[in-house]
Design a protein around this motif. Structure first.
Motif, PDB file in Angstrom:
ATOM      1  N   LEU A   1      76.952  37.453  13.689  1.00 17.90           N
ATOM      2  CA  LEU A   1      76.764  36.010  13.735  1.00 17.90           C
ATOM      3  C   LEU A   1      78.104  35.318  13.985  1.00 17.90           C
ATOM      4  O   LEU A   1      79.154  35.850  13.628  1.00 17.90           O
ATOM      5  CB  LEU A   1      76.178  35.492  12.422  1.00 17.90           C
ATOM      6  CG  LEU A   1      74.769  35.964  12.056  1.00 17.90           C
ATOM      7  CD1 LEU A   1      74.411  35.494  10.648  1.00 17.90           C
ATOM      8  CD2 LEU A   1      73.740  35.470  13.059  1.00 17.90           C
TER       9      LEU A   1
ATOM     10  N   GLY B   1      63.304  41.290  10.561  1.00 16.10           N
ATOM     11  CA  GLY B   1      64.701  40.956  10.395  1.00 16.10           C
ATOM     12  C   GLY B   1      64.914  39.628   9.697  1.00 16.10           C
ATOM     13  O   GLY B   1      64.023  38.766   9.676  1.00 16.10           O
TER      14      GLY B   1
ATOM     15  N   ILE C   1      68.159  36.551   8.319  1.00 15.89           N
ATOM     16  CA  ILE C   1      69.519  36.046   8.161  1.00 15.89           C
ATOM     17  C   ILE C   1      69.689  35.721   6.687  1.00 15.89           C
ATOM     18  O   ILE C   1      68.829  35.070   6.082  1.00 15.89           O
ATOM     19  CB  ILE C   1      69.781  34.805   9.012  1.00 15.89           C
ATOM     20  CG1 ILE C   1      69.667  35.149  10.498  1.00 15.89           C
ATOM     21  CG2 ILE C   1      71.162  34.222   8.727  1.00 15.89           C
ATOM     22  CD1 ILE C   1      69.809  33.960  11.403  1.00 15.89           C
TER      23      ILE C   1
ATOM     24  N   SER D   1      68.497  38.334  19.030  1.00 14.99           N
ATOM     25  CA  SER D   1      67.519  39.351  18.655  1.00 14.99           C
ATOM     26  C   SER D   1      67.348  40.286  19.839  1.00 14.99           C
ATOM     27  O   SER D   1      67.322  39.837  20.993  1.00 14.99           O
ATOM     28  CB  SER D   1      66.178  38.728  18.257  1.00 14.99           C
ATOM     29  OG  SER D   1      65.517  38.165  19.379  1.00 14.99           O
TER      30      SER D   1
ATOM     31  N   THR E   1      73.083  39.468   9.029  1.00 10.72           N
ATOM     32  CA  THR E   1      71.722  39.776   9.467  1.00 10.72           C
ATOM     33  C   THR E   1      71.336  41.180   9.026  1.00 10.72           C
ATOM     34  O   THR E   1      72.200  42.028   8.803  1.00 10.72           O
ATOM     35  CB  THR E   1      71.587  39.716  10.997  1.00 10.72           C
ATOM     36  OG1 THR E   1      72.384  40.750  11.595  1.00 10.72           O
ATOM     37  CG2 THR E   1      72.014  38.364  11.538  1.00 10.72           C
TER      38      THR E   1
ATOM     39  N   VAL F   1      66.850  42.224  14.717  1.00 13.37           N
ATOM     40  CA  VAL F   1      68.050  41.383  14.772  1.00 13.37           C
ATOM     41  C   VAL F   1      69.290  42.248  14.484  1.00 13.37           C
ATOM     42  O   VAL F   1      69.839  42.227  13.393  1.00 13.37           O
ATOM     43  CB  VAL F   1      67.947  40.211  13.782  1.00 13.37           C
ATOM     44  CG1 VAL F   1      69.049  39.193  14.046  1.00 13.37           C
ATOM     45  CG2 VAL F   1      66.586  39.550  13.890  1.00 13.37           C
TER      46      VAL F   1
END
Length: 411
Positions: free
Chosen positions: A51, A404, A406, A63, A394, A47
């Motif tokens: 964002l 990965g 968030i 991704s 991320t 990722v």
């Protein structure tokens, strides 16, 4: 790239103990919360994404790998009281629709999403020269449309950065390669009356004083002028900051600063951020006093020239190093950002804070050091804020399966 970071009488002893306890609580309160762990496969993996957040608090990104066809995804994450819900909005096939979508998507005022993919499409490049795309939501069903397939010719190739949406529906972006001089371009893709899209090259980098290779950061659009950086080139070979201004229907390119390299800043990758006074801020991956990256400021002088100042040079180790993400401000003007490496534990990057002192200097402190799986690892991207003062970001690795995460960070 990688990531890390976050120290006579009994009355005096009690006072010191209380202070230590307060400091410990502050550090704990600042620790980010992992709100989504990518699982790999159809769920998405790797990722490397900025964002964006909409008015309802939904987060959107990409991704680079994973999805139904292993060529990347566009996703939506909705934070909830118990974590979050994750939805794959689109899985790239790696063919005509593109593949490997780096650096996330951009929202327009109607809720449409725009982004780029490095490969796929068509053109003269091995595996395709990449695409710019649009995702439209109709009744909960998302439809992807390629608005430009790069050829590797004058239009550029390998668009690995996010795009910027203009007031009249135009989409602005950069490519690191291709173009008339092979050094990348700044482009605009605009919608036509018949529903098609047309690409216009606003500037083709020469590799000389104007720089070489559009950065991975989005262009900043302010009052009709575009601001951006190149990762290399310029008078000193360390990259440049530039602006492009429309003048009587012609786009005028101006280099506003040529980075000089150590101990000055050099090799910028990130989006520029503007404060309320029109000053620009960014990060560099290399150079600074220790050749481990820096945070810099650009200020417009009365004579129309720009003055550059390095606000902080990363030291490596627990301090963090090699920043490639954008900067964000809180309501007090404090700056927050990330580094891709450095810190403690796994050299997995940090979240840092810069406070402007009364004497004009800036004080840096590390708010968090990523620890690696199952925590986050390698924060290549900066953060985005919501209306409540929270920041979201991320990491390309880390999480329960090291695919990965968030995270939510509350200063």
């Amino acid at each position: 790239m990688g990531s890390r970071r976050f120290s006579h009488s009994m009355n005096k002893v009690l006072t010191i103990s209380a202070a230590v306890a307060i400091m410990a609580c502050s550090a704990w309160a600042a620790a980010p919360q992992i709100i989504y762990n990518f699982a790999g496969g159809n769920d998405g993996e790797y990722v490397d994404s900025d964002l964006v957040v909409d008015g309802a608090g939904n987060l959107y990104g990409t991704s680079v790998q994973g999805g139904q066809f292993a060529s990347g995804t566009v996703f939506q994450v909705t934070p909830t009281a118990n974590g979050s819900t994750h939805t794959v909005l689109y899985s790239f096939t790696g063919g005509a629709d593109g593949g490997e979508p780096y650096k996330g998507v951009t929202l327009d005022s109607q809720g449409n999403l725009y982004g780029t993919a490095v490969t796929g499409g068509g053109g003269s490049c091995d595996g395709g020269c990449g695409v710019a795309y649009k995702l439209t939501n109709s009744g909960g069903v998302w439809t992807q449309t390629v608005i430009h397939a790069f050829t590797g010719g004058d239009d550029g190739s390998g668009p690995g950065s996010g795009v910027t949406v203009g007031r009249h529906g135009g989409i602005y972006g950069m490519t690191p390669t291709g173009g008339a001089n092979g050094q990348g371009v700044v482009y605009k893709v605009k919608p036509m009356a018949d529903g098609t899209w047309k690409l216009e090259v606003l500037h083709a980098f020469t590799g000389g004083d104007d720089g070489a290779g559009g950065s991975a950061g989005r262009l900043l659009l302010s009052k009709g002028t575009l601001y951006g950086v190149t990762t290399a080139g310029g008078a000193n070979g360390q990259g440049v900051a530039f602006k492009i201004t429309p003048t009587k229907g012609v786009w005028q390119f101006t280099t506003i600063y040529a980075f000089k390299g150590q101990p000055d800043a050099g090799f910028p990758y990130s989006t520029l951020t503007m404060d309320s006074k029109g000053r620009l801020y960014g990060t560099t991956y290399y150079d600074g006093a220790h050749n481990l990256g820096s945070v810099y400021q650009l200020t417009l002088r009365h004579d129309g020239t720009w003055k550059e100042r390095v606000l902080y040079s990363f030291k490596g180790g627990t301090d963090g190093s090699n920043s490639s993400g954008n900067l964000v401000f809180d309501k007090t003007g404090t700056i927050y950002g990330t580094t891709s490496t450095g810190g403690a534990h796994c050299d997995c990057g940090v979240i840092f804070k810069l406070v402007h002192r009364l004497d004009g200097s800036w004080n840096e402190s590390v708010r968090y050091r990523f620890k690696g799986a199952p925590d986050g690892a390698y924060a290549y991207n900066g953060m985005v804020g919501d209306s409540a003062g929270n920041f979201y970001g991320t990491t390309s690795h880390g999480g329960t399966t090291d695919d990965g995460v968030i995270y939510k960070f509350t200063p």
